[in-house]
Design a protein around this motif. Structure first.
Motif, short mmCIF file in Angstrom:
data_model
loop_
_atom_site.label_atom_id
_atom_site.label_comp_id
_atom_site.label_asym_id
_atom_site.label_seq_id
_atom_site.Cartn_x
_atom_site.Cartn_y
_atom_site.Cartn_z
N ASP A 171 37.80 39.24 -8.36
CA ASP A 171 38.35 38.06 -7.70
C ASP A 171 38.30 38.36 -6.20
OD1 ASP A 171 39.85 36.02 -6.60
OD2 ASP A 171 41.74 36.59 -7.57
N LEU A 172 37.36 37.74 -5.49
CA LEU A 172 37.12 38.11 -4.09
C LEU A 172 37.99 37.36 -3.10
CD1 LEU A 172 33.24 38.57 -4.01
CD2 LEU A 172 35.03 40.01 -5.00
N ALA A 173 38.73 36.35 -3.54
CA ALA A 173 39.52 35.54 -2.61
C ALA A 173 40.50 36.37 -1.77
CB ALA A 173 40.27 34.45 -3.38
N PRO A 174 41.20 37.37 -2.32
CA PRO A 174 42.13 38.12 -1.48
C PRO A 174 41.47 38.83 -0.29
CG PRO A 174 42.59 38.53 -3.79
CD PRO A 174 41.29 37.79 -3.74
N LEU A 175 40.18 39.11 -0.39
CA LEU A 175 39.51 39.82 0.70
C LEU A 175 39.35 38.95 1.95
CD1 LEU A 175 36.72 41.64 -1.34
CD2 LEU A 175 39.01 42.45 -0.75
N ILE A 176 39.47 37.64 1.79
CA ILE A 176 39.34 36.74 2.94
C ILE A 176 40.37 37.08 4.00
CG2 ILE A 176 39.55 34.32 3.67
CD1 ILE A 176 38.51 33.52 0.89
N ARG A 192 35.06 32.29 -4.46
CA ARG A 192 35.22 31.93 -5.86
C ARG A 192 33.87 31.94 -6.58
NH1 ARG A 192 39.28 29.68 -8.90
NH2 ARG A 192 38.60 28.63 -10.81
N ALA A 193 32.83 31.44 -5.90
CA ALA A 193 31.50 31.38 -6.54
C ALA A 193 30.96 32.77 -6.85
CB ALA A 193 30.53 30.62 -5.64
N ALA A 194 31.35 33.77 -6.05
CA ALA A 194 30.86 35.13 -6.25
C ALA A 194 31.79 35.99 -7.08
CB ALA A 194 30.64 35.80 -4.89
N SER A 195 32.84 35.38 -7.65
CA SER A 195 33.84 36.13 -8.41
C SER A 195 33.59 35.99 -9.90
CB SER A 195 35.25 35.62 -8.08
OG SER A 195 35.57 35.82 -6.73
N PRO A 196 33.16 37.05 -10.59
CA PRO A 196 32.88 36.92 -12.03
C PRO A 196 34.10 36.56 -12.86
CG PRO A 196 32.74 39.21 -11.31
CD PRO A 196 32.83 38.38 -10.07
N LEU A 197 35.30 36.78 -12.31
CA LEU A 197 36.51 36.38 -13.03
C LEU A 197 36.49 34.89 -13.34
CD1 LEU A 197 39.33 37.30 -14.08
CD2 LEU A 197 40.23 36.66 -11.83
N PHE A 198 35.82 34.12 -12.48
CA PHE A 198 35.81 32.67 -12.64
C PHE A 198 34.48 32.15 -13.19
CE2 PHE A 198 38.66 33.63 -8.99
CZ PHE A 198 39.85 33.39 -9.66
N TRP A 199 33.58 33.04 -13.55
CA TRP A 199 32.34 32.62 -14.19
C TRP A 199 32.59 32.33 -15.67
CZ3 TRP A 199 27.68 36.18 -12.51
CH2 TRP A 199 27.56 36.18 -11.12
N HIS A 200 31.61 31.67 -16.27
CA HIS A 200 31.65 31.54 -17.73
C HIS A 200 31.54 32.94 -18.30
CE1 HIS A 200 30.43 30.63 -21.84
NE2 HIS A 200 30.88 29.40 -21.64
N PRO A 201 32.45 33.36 -19.17
CA PRO A 201 32.40 34.72 -19.71
C PRO A 201 31.08 34.98 -20.44
CG PRO A 201 34.51 33.70 -20.21
CD PRO A 201 33.62 32.61 -19.67
#
Length: 271
Positions: A171-176, A192-201
């Motif tokens: 989840d890359l959002a905290p790095l902002i 969000r687009a680069a965060s696999p947590l939010f991708w289709h598993p």
């Protein structure tokens, strides 16, 4: 989340004051291993950093890919050659790719480069076990969740059969909100687009997410979150800790043929 100092949580160099000596040890051990076991160099693109070091085992079974960390903005594969030692001792081939760095490229472009590297390794006709440390853990998870057939109909959709992440970021959002974003240049949408947590598993395979026992609470949250979220989607997932390890010592077991980490990767490679 309100009340969390993300700079403190994610600035690993500040959290581990002895990191210069630990990183110097990586470089020293990697150089020694390259002398002992020179790798085959494979170009997966035209860029100078778009290369893979392949440390040959016995040429049988899945190839384990180890993707280095450095917050997508530092280091290269040559500092991690020794991470192939443990698996090579069991005859397992290990591929260590290097990639372009932020801010020259975006995180999304690095994800694409690792996809291209995986396609280059697919020419060997063998499955891949994707492993990685820190940012490399993020990239390993991305590889497992990639729809390979959509990228190239000639590829098996189970090209990557497992991901093994060590202190990964999903989840890359905290790095902002951290100084790391000076190079990453993430905004809410791109994070969000680069965060696999939010991708289709992924629809196949397994995910192991390990965290150094002395890491920050955010690193624990990140790995637990993806294990829980992908586990609900019926993917085999495991969460574990590496006792007494900080962010820089968490990868040390990869160099030990007798370590539990190597034993698990060996199992994932079907050996």
């Amino acid at each position: 989340m309100p009340g969390i100092d993300y700079e403190v949580e994610y600035n690993n160099r500040a959290r581990v004051p002895e990191h210069p000596a630990l990183m110097a040890g990586w470089a020293r051990d990697a150089a020694a291993y390259r002398m002992q076991r020179p790798p085959q160099s494979i170009a997966y693109g035209a860029g100078q950093r778009q290369t893979i070091d392949l440390f040959a085992g016995d040429g049988d079974g899945p190839i384990v890919v180890f993707i280095h960390g450095g917050y997508w903005q530092a280091l290269d594969g040559s500092s991690f050659s020794h991470c192939a030692r443990g698996l090579n001792a069991h005859g397992i081939d290990v591929a260590v790719p290097t990639y372009d760095l932020c801010p020259r490229v975006t995180v999304a472009e690095i994800v694409g480069e690792m996809g291209t590297a995986a396609r280059a390794l697919a020419r060997f006709g063998r499955p891949l076990v994707a492993s990685g440390h820190s940012a490399g853990g993020h990239l390993a998870a991305c590889l497992l969740a990639t729809d390979w057939r959509a990228l190239d109909p000639s590829l098996p959709n189970d090209l990557v059969v497992a991901a093994y992440t060590i202190s990964g970021l999903f989840d890359l959002a905290p790095l902002i909100e951290t100084s790391l974003n000076n190079a990453l240049r993430l905004d809410p949408d791109s994070a969000r687009a680069a965060s696999p947590l939010f991708w289709h598993p992924p629809e196949h395979g397994s995910l192991d997410a390990l965290v150094g026992g002395n890491e920050s609470a955010e690193y624990f949250r990140q790995s637990r979150a993806i294990v829980e979220q992908w586990g609900v989607a019926d993917i085999a997932t495991r969460f574990d800790t590496i006792a007494d390890a900080n962010h820089f010592t968490a990868i040390a077991p990869l160099a030990d043929p007798a370590s539990p980490m190597v034993a698990r990767l060996k199992q994932l490679a079907g050996r």
